[in-house]
Every structure is written in structure tokens, then in C-alpha cells.
Design an enzyme around this catalytic site. Sequence first.
Site, PDB file in Angstrom:
ATOM      1  CB  SER A  67       3.043  -3.248   0.250  1.00  0.00           C
ATOM      2  OG  SER A  67       2.123  -2.685  -0.677  1.00  0.00           O
ATOM      3  CB  SER A  69      -1.713  -2.769  -1.046  1.00  0.00           C
ATOM      4  OG  SER A  69      -1.024  -2.189  -2.141  1.00  0.00           O
ATOM      5  CE  LYS A 124      -2.641   1.579  -2.467  1.00  0.00           C
ATOM      6  NZ  LYS A 124      -2.380   0.428  -1.562  1.00  0.00           N
ATOM      7  CB  SER A 233      -5.461  -1.907   0.001  1.00  0.00           C
ATOM      8  OG  SER A 233      -5.132  -0.813  -0.827  1.00  0.00           O
TER       9      SER A 233
END
Length: 269
Positions: A67, A69, A124, A233
Site C-alpha cells: 500500500s 501508507s 509504519k 495511513s
Amino acid sequence: MNFALILFIALAITGGIWLLDALLLKRGRDRGAREPLLVEYAKSFFPVILVVFALRSFLVEPFKIPSGSMMPTLLIGDFILVNKYTYGIRLPVLNKKVVQLNNPERGDVMVFRYPADPGLDYIKRVIGVPGDVVEYRDKRLSINGQPASAVNTGTYSYVGNGLSYITAMVYQEHLNGVGHTMMTEPGKPTVYPSQVVDFPYRENCSYNAEGEGFVCKVPEGQYFMMGDNRDASNDSRYWGFVPDRNIVGKAFFIWMNFGDFSRIGTTLK
């Protein structure tokens, strides 16, 4: 069923067949007789599976970014390597830490098991460590009352969900004295309060009803994570803290991107 468990099962089966043949079956065969095909396969595959299992469990593990994010730091299609021993040595499959080494630091790019579904791996950036008070208001980050330096360095355009064309503002942000890029989209709220779910230690966080920001105190043994693509996100703002037991490792290197070879060899910051 995760890949580590599949490897462990394959290792146990091939190793078990090899051991069974060495201790029992081999004695019943005539000298010079050919080994059963199953035994041949087991003896051939066991060393390969053992090496792969050991590498993925204790040294490095590859992941693919699914993704956007973490844009602009990581792009969809990036293949990355994750250091499995930076934060300590853990037992494979069980993910139980047996040797403590380093603790995650603010600014680290970390892979972890999604708290709501440990079968999913997320990536992250570490924003808050145990004891930190994280405040994110009007798209500006503060840690323990100290604003994080963020200098605008331009814009970044990409195609978002629904084939919409998005132009975001890019900033050079500093955590622990180390800079990294992050970006925000003008006009979007800092957080969507309606998307915040009930999570462990939810009482440690307070949200502005208008979506202007939030404040969270990070509990012991937990970490607060956010994506570099701040307005696209799904992170700790919405589902809470990441416990230490969910940590997989520290991302450090892009080894392949079939759509952009120039990204190969990029070191993550």
C-alpha cells in the site's frame, strides 16, 4: 497460516523422514539398494529449508510493500529487507523474545503484526516509545511537548484510490535528530474520529471531535506508529498501540522494485 509456520512444518516433516530412515528404515534395506523416492526428496530439501528458515527467523526477512501508507519513503511494489535481530532474538513461529538487544527508537521504520489481526504484517514508522506523550495537531507532531522539526521540501503527486490524482505537501521531519520524509494532503482532517475503534489503553488518548488532532500517552511495553503518508495511513491513531510482542523487525533496505529499478539499493531512514 503464516509462511514461518509453513516452513517449520516442512522442516519438521523432511527432517523427521530423514531421521526415521537413518535410525530404522535404512537397516531393513539391502546394501546398495536405492533409497525410497520420499527419503531422497526429504534429504535433498531438508538442508535448503533449514537455511531459509534460519535466515528468515534470525537474520533478515523479505517483505513486499502492498500500500501507499509509507509514501514517499516506501512505494507500492518495493521489496524490502527487515532486520530480525535488531530488537532482540525471538523464537520462530512463537515470536517470543529470548534475548534482549536494542529497543525501537523514534523514527525507526518497523514491521509488526497488526494488533487486531496478528496474521497481518504492517509497516509504519515509530513515533512514540513507552512513556512518550504524542500530540498530533493541525498535522504537526509534538513529542513530550517538543514540536518535531518539519521543513517543507516541495510536493509529491501520485494516483490514489479510485484513480484520483493527489498532490501532497512533502516535509523533512526530524525524530531523535534523524530526518525522514513525510507528506500531508491539504484540506484533509488530521484524524477522522469516527474511524477510531476501541483498543487496549484507549483511555490514554483524547481526540478532538472536529478532527483537528489527538494526544496519546504511550503505555509501557507499547509503541505508537504512524505512516509517512499521514493522511492516507491506517495507523495507531485509529487502532491503538503496538505491543512489544508483535514486533517483527526493523526495515532497512530496498532490494527490488520491478517497476523502478532506480530504487534498488536504497537504504531506509
